[in-house]
Design a protein around this motif. Structure first.
Motif, PDB file in Angstrom:
ATOM      1  N   ARG A   5       0.837  -1.200   0.000  1.00  0.00           N
ATOM      2  CA  ARG A   5       0.000   0.000   0.000  1.00  0.00           C
ATOM      3  C   ARG A   5       0.878   1.259   0.000  1.00  0.00           C
ATOM      4  NH1 ARG A   5      -3.931   1.638   5.062  1.00  0.00           N
ATOM      5  NH2 ARG A   5      -4.771   3.494   4.074  1.00  0.00           N
ATOM      6  N   GLU A 170       0.861  -4.933   3.887  1.00  0.00           N
ATOM      7  CA  GLU A 170      -0.179  -5.121   4.903  1.00  0.00           C
ATOM      8  C   GLU A 170      -0.948  -6.405   4.622  1.00  0.00           C
ATOM      9  OE1 GLU A 170      -2.373  -1.414   5.069  1.00  0.00           O
ATOM     10  OE2 GLU A 170      -0.559  -0.316   5.621  1.00  0.00           O
ATOM     11  N   THR A 172      -4.108  -8.836   4.755  1.00  0.00           N
ATOM     12  CA  THR A 172      -5.551  -8.585   4.770  1.00  0.00           C
ATOM     13  C   THR A 172      -6.289  -9.780   4.165  1.00  0.00           C
ATOM     14  OG1 THR A 172      -7.305  -7.171   3.911  1.00  0.00           O
ATOM     15  CG2 THR A 172      -5.354  -7.358   2.541  1.00  0.00           C
ATOM     16  N   ASP A 174      -9.406  -8.975   3.072  1.00  0.00           N
ATOM     17  CA  ASP A 174     -10.441  -8.220   2.358  1.00  0.00           C
ATOM     18  C   ASP A 174      -9.968  -7.860   0.942  1.00  0.00           C
ATOM     19  OD1 ASP A 174     -12.345  -6.522   1.453  1.00  0.00           O
ATOM     20  OD2 ASP A 174     -12.118  -5.017   3.042  1.00  0.00           O
ATOM     21  N   ASN A 176     -11.149  -5.844  -1.019  1.00  0.00           N
ATOM     22  CA  ASN A 176     -11.282  -4.412  -1.296  1.00  0.00           C
ATOM     23  C   ASN A 176     -10.310  -3.547  -0.498  1.00  0.00           C
ATOM     24  OD1 ASN A 176     -13.390  -4.729  -3.142  1.00  0.00           O
ATOM     25  ND2 ASN A 176     -14.840  -5.017  -1.450  1.00  0.00           N
ATOM     26  N   SER A 177      -9.334  -4.171   0.140  1.00  0.00           N
ATOM     27  CA  SER A 177      -8.384  -3.359   0.911  1.00  0.00           C
ATOM     28  C   SER A 177      -7.410  -2.659  -0.035  1.00  0.00           C
ATOM     29  CB  SER A 177      -7.670  -4.203   1.956  1.00  0.00           C
ATOM     30  OG  SER A 177      -7.118  -5.311   1.346  1.00  0.00           O
TER      31      SER A 177
END
Ligand code: ACO
Length: 322
Positions: A5, A170, A172, A174, A176-177
């Protein structure tokens, strides 16, 4: 699942502004011609003694401040440049030292104008493999040093500058992260003669000047960048309407417009800096990202599509959720 990210952006432009009108006093061209054919109005030029590492350092410091991190938290620096300070060592190691970093690793990537997209892809793979947690990815160039300032077909097109991002890995579950969704890299060395510098360590022993067959580059740029963008959208099961921000390599306003048109992306969703920066090669995308972030056009959750083509040819795209 691990995503890389962007947690910070930075940029730096040399102070000296060189306008088209000023350029037209030393080479046979005009403000109208340059604006109409390229969209460029001015460019920045590094001062005497101001090196690629100086520009890169300032962009890197800005990105670290934006991310709220100090240099010791960075595991890896990748610096995309075709205009390094010296033949060796890598300019990335100069930046590493000047940031006060004594750990981690630092290296340069040479993919000309695609350098930033290549560097993002390499950093993303290191992060996904679990080898690093945090990466500083920089694009920095002093193209003014490899231009023949008597050649109006090339010297009007380029400028100096640097941009940087901090990537953080990161974990995750999800889908959609935020983070890089995918990168798509290509090269085809058969196009060497359309865009190159006619000097080098093991050929002439001199620096050389940038040589370009502008019309041919134009044609390939639109075709290949549009294909790489489609590849990124297809990989994510998305269409052009899902793209909030198209952040292209800034080579020529007409190339950007044609590529966006081919994909059906509205001009309102394109971040443009070419008017003030000209083509800063590997620095152009991170400079545009930093601008879009600083003026808050790019917001959390936005889908951002990057693309570039450069000498080699090299080309590619990168799609991410902010
Ligand atoms: N001012 C005035 N006239 C000029 C200039 C100038 N700066 N440069 C060229 N001309 C003239 C030419 O001599 C030619 O004159 P002629 O018709 O009498 O022969 C005429 O303008 C048209 O020249 P073209 O080269 O056909 O002009 P074109 O419309 O193709 O524009 C340009 C040239 C701007 C270079 C365009 O081809 C282009 O942008 N190409 C892509 C460049 C690019 O993206 N480079 C990326 C490099 S990326 C990297 O990896 C470094």
């Amino acid at each position: 699942m691990r995503r890389s990210r962007i947690i910070g952006c930075g940029s730096y432009l040399p102070e000296r502004v060189l306008t088209n009108t000023e350029l037209a006093t030393s080479v046979d061209t005009s403000d109208e011609w340059i604006k109409e054919r390229t969209g460029i109005e001015s460019r920045r030029i590094a001062a005497d003694g101001e090196m690629t590492s100086d520009l890169a350092l300032k962009a890197a410091q800005g990105a670290l401040t934006d991310a709220g991190l100090d240099a010791q938290s960075i595991d890896m620096i990748i610096l995309a440049t075709s205009t390094p300070d010296e033949t060796f060592p890598a300019t990335a190691t100069v930046v590493q030292s000047r940031l006060g970093m004594t750990g981690g690793m630092a290296f340069d990537i040479q993919a000309v104008c695609s350098g930033f997209v290549y560097a993002m892809s390499v950093a993303d793979n290191f992060i996904k493999a679990g080898q690093v947690k945090t990466a500083l990815v920089i694009g920095a160039e002093t193209f003014s040093r490899i231009l023949d300032w008597t050649d109006r077909s090339t010297c009007i097109l380029f400028g100096d500058g640097a941009g940087a991002v901090v990537l953080s890995g990161e974990d995750t579950e999800d889908e959609n992260s935020p983070g890089i969704l995918s990168c798509h890299l290509h090269s085809d060395g058969q196009y060497h003669d359309l865009l190159y510098v006619d000097g080098g360590v093991s050929s002439t022993g001199s620096i050389g000047y940038l040589k370009m067959s502008g019309r041919d580059v134009f044609k390939h740029a639109v075709e290949k960048m549009a294909a790489a963008m489609r590849e990124a959208l297809d990989a994510q099961g998305m269409s052009a309407k899902d793209v909030d921000w198209f952040v292209p390599h800034q080579a020529n306003r007409r190339i950007i417009n044609s590529t966006a048109r081919k994909l059906g992306i509205s001009s309102e969703n394109v971040i443009i800096t070419i008017d003030r920066h000209a083509n800063t090669s590997a620095a152009s995308i991170p400079l545009a990202l930093a601008e879009g972030r600083a003026d808050q056009r790019i917001k959390g959750g936005d889908i951002v599509l990057l693309e570039a083509l450069g000498g080699g040819f090299t080309w590619g795209s990168c799609i991410l959720r902010w």
